[in-house]
Design a protein around this motif. Sequence first.
Motif: not given
Length: 491
Positions: A390-405
């Motif tokens: 649950r924690i991983s999914e919540e924290d991963n969702s913060e990346f939505i809309g952003g960019k990663v290398r």
Amino acid sequence: MTDQDHNHQLYIETVGCQMNMLDSELVVAALRRDGYVLTDSPKQADTILFNTCSVREHAEHKIYSALGRLKYVRRNNPQKVIGVMGCMAQKDQDLIFRRAPHVDFVAGTGQLAEIPRLIQETRSAEKRAPHKAVSLGRRDGSVSEIAGSFQSYDPLRDPEMRPTPFQAFVRIMIGCDKFCTYCVVPTTRGPEQSRPPSQIANEVSVLAGQGVKEITLLGQTVNSYRHTENGQLYQLSDLLERIHDTDGIERIRFVTNYPKDMTDDLLQAVRDLPKALRYLHVPLQHGCNEVLSRMKRGYTVEDYDDMMHRIRATIPNCSVSSDFIVGFCGETEQAHQKSMKALRDHRFKNSFIFKYSERDGTKAERLFPDDVDDSTKRRRNNEMLDLQNRISEEDNSEFIGGKVRVLVEGPSKSATKQAARDAEPMPGKPLATQLAGRSECDRIVVFDGNPRLAGSTAEVEVHDCTGTTLIGSIVTREVQHGSTELLPILS
Ligand code: SAH
Ligand code: SF4
Ligand code: F3S
């Protein structure tokens, strides 16, 4: 039997940690030089190797069952050579011959260089007899004798044997001296010994010359690294600086860290060195001080909190992952809730959660009864996994809309499975496949793209996520003619 009578096909099965993956790579590389080729069929192979792990009982069971199945294969093909290498070989030694009499040799973790000879001797012997190459036990001599009997095995590599052509493990130390009460590793891997920095730097340069872009430095407690060379003491931060500017290397990570040795100079090095990934694997193991003390981990929950505070204050956006053991001797429900609290407090990127498995010869086996029943261990394990997910999914969702290398590793697992199912690809099927790679904070990222992007760095926009994966699409890969304008990638 003469050398011509066998087909030089090698089957190797590897379980356990990244150290074992590296050991298998090196042994295969050595055997390739003797003319061996790899096969994925134990039936076809004339030489079968198991690289084994003893950390939990389950890992050993798997190997003993696989060995049991080979009894009949061997009966029909008496010329096959079967060897057991790695941690179980060092720990169980003759017991392996008793439980699986068709095994020809065992080679402990400190004796890997002997394997080509052991195979050769087995094959050329008139009559089969078990061969054994193992190192000394932790009470069988002086510290230097024991250390000398565990040889670091790091010959130069064979590029074909790496996880991908552009990623490689580099061992910086062997062994462990921490003696956590539950753990067999100090016995199976011997005393802690750091490799000289010049040797490591040389290995990194050779690997870079072979096209490697990402290096993972390995040690059981990698941040305890210490080696004095030419009068200079090198700690992990110094080693990172020394290898950082190697041409061709783009990313450096190191695993696994020991909480007590997470010094400020190391955190500052990770912050200041652009190639160091913003990722630390630093297992807490338990959230209750009494349990940590029975485990003899050497720190308290408060020490760990302080370390996490220093990490967060020093390295912005650093992801941290952990290991936990549930159901260790004397773990009460209250103690378990403290591990759950630690998960909530620290919000790890991910955690590996294990049910305690009592191991022969450890302090815990001698000192404490294994008194948490299996169904309780299973329930606590599931509770920890659910919460972490649950924690991983919540924290991963913060990346939505952003960019990663992302360093693109190649087709994702599901794309590879799909390709195996599509024996004949449909005509006109687009070239884009689902690719996978990792972000600079070690998150798995999947997106569609051309498989030839493997090995390059791509910018990916994140649209969705699960607890384990960020899902996105490629934004850019190239910079056109020196301009900063970024081009969309067309397959
Ligand atoms: N050197 C690393 C880990 C080595 S073993 C470290 O110290 O972090 C990998 C993980 O297996 C450990 O972190 C621990 O969580 C788990 N482990 C070790 N011994 C175990 C045992 N007897 N039962 C269950 N899990 C165990
Ligand atoms: Fe095992 Fe502890 Fe050493 Fe890790 S630090 S390998 S858990 S004894
Ligand atoms: Fe297993 Fe040995 Fe690694 S016991 S976890 S393979 S060090």
